[in-house]
Design a protein around this motif. Structure first.
Motif, mmCIF file in Angstrom:
data_model
loop_
_atom_site.group_PDB
_atom_site.id
_atom_site.type_symbol
_atom_site.label_atom_id
_atom_site.label_comp_id
_atom_site.label_asym_id
_atom_site.label_seq_id
_atom_site.Cartn_x
_atom_site.Cartn_y
_atom_site.Cartn_z
ATOM 1 N N PHE A 4 -8.907 -7.894 5.170
ATOM 2 C CA PHE A 4 -8.776 -7.457 3.782
ATOM 3 C C PHE A 4 -10.140 -7.448 3.110
ATOM 4 C CE2 PHE A 4 -8.203 -9.253 -0.632
ATOM 5 C CZ PHE A 4 -7.863 -8.062 -1.227
ATOM 6 N N GLU A 5 -10.461 -6.328 2.458
ATOM 7 C CA GLU A 5 -11.685 -6.228 1.669
ATOM 8 C C GLU A 5 -11.344 -5.730 0.277
ATOM 9 O OE1 GLU A 5 -14.751 -3.986 3.641
ATOM 10 O OE2 GLU A 5 -15.147 -5.667 4.991
ATOM 11 N N PHE A 30 3.486 -2.536 -3.054
ATOM 12 C CA PHE A 30 3.708 -2.469 -1.607
ATOM 13 C C PHE A 30 2.979 -3.616 -0.916
ATOM 14 C CE2 PHE A 30 0.104 0.291 -2.555
ATOM 15 C CZ PHE A 30 -0.846 -0.067 -1.606
ATOM 16 N N GLY A 31 3.545 -4.068 0.180
ATOM 17 C CA GLY A 31 2.956 -5.145 0.970
ATOM 18 C C GLY A 31 2.326 -4.592 2.232
ATOM 19 N N VAL A 32 1.209 -5.194 2.637
ATOM 20 C CA VAL A 32 0.510 -4.764 3.844
ATOM 21 C C VAL A 32 0.322 -5.968 4.761
ATOM 22 C CG1 VAL A 32 -1.568 -3.689 4.779
ATOM 23 C CG2 VAL A 32 -0.725 -2.981 2.535
ATOM 24 N N LEU A 33 0.791 -5.827 5.989
ATOM 25 C CA LEU A 33 0.613 -6.815 7.050
ATOM 26 C C LEU A 33 -0.295 -6.211 8.120
ATOM 27 C CD1 LEU A 33 4.376 -7.690 7.397
ATOM 28 C CD2 LEU A 33 2.630 -9.350 6.744
ATOM 29 N N ALA A 68 -6.375 2.151 -2.688
ATOM 30 C CA ALA A 68 -6.159 1.287 -1.529
ATOM 31 C C ALA A 68 -6.090 2.174 -0.289
ATOM 32 C CB ALA A 68 -4.865 0.504 -1.667
ATOM 33 N N GLU A 69 -6.750 1.721 0.767
ATOM 34 C CA GLU A 69 -6.701 2.436 2.042
ATOM 35 C C GLU A 69 -6.344 1.451 3.141
ATOM 36 O OE1 GLU A 69 -9.344 5.155 5.111
ATOM 37 O OE2 GLU A 69 -10.358 4.154 3.459
ATOM 38 N N LEU A 75 -7.078 -3.422 5.426
ATOM 39 C CA LEU A 75 -6.825 -2.953 4.059
ATOM 40 C C LEU A 75 -8.104 -3.065 3.240
ATOM 41 C CD1 LEU A 75 -5.073 -2.250 1.515
ATOM 42 C CD2 LEU A 75 -4.574 -4.707 1.374
ATOM 43 N N THR A 76 -8.496 -1.956 2.630
ATOM 44 C CA THR A 76 -9.632 -1.958 1.699
ATOM 45 C C THR A 76 -9.130 -1.484 0.348
ATOM 46 O OG1 THR A 76 -11.193 -1.459 3.474
ATOM 47 C CG2 THR A 76 -11.941 -1.038 1.217
#
Length: 83
Positions: A4-5, A30-33, A68-69, A75-76
């Motif tokens: 994560f950045e 939204f959640g990111v794993l 967000a990308e 994830l950045t």
């Protein structure tokens, strides 16, 4: 794990491996794993929830807009302002 950045126009605020991040997307949160499918989204003003490990209480950071990308590197988030 998810790399994560969090970046603003003036600084790299965070660069770390975490379990999950919940993002206030303009179309909804939204959640990111780790291993999430690649995509991009605009980000609205709100709170990022950063989970260091599964079941941990989240760290909360306020952000104000940006993008967000999610890609193979993680994830950045390019935020207009943090805090």
């Amino acid at each position: 794990m998810l790399h994560f950045e969090l970046v603003t126009p003036t600084a790299l605020v965070r660069s770390e491996d975490v379990y999950m991040v919940s993002v206030p997307g303009s179309e909804g949160d939204f959640g990111v794993l780790g291993g999430h499918a690649p995509f991009m989204s605009t980000v609205k003003a709100g709170e990022l929830l950063i989970y260091k490990s599964a079941g941990a209480d989240p760290e909360k950071l306020s952000i104000e807009g940006g993008f967000a990308e999610v890609n193979e590197a993680g994830l950045t988030i390019l935020a207009e302002k943090v805090g």
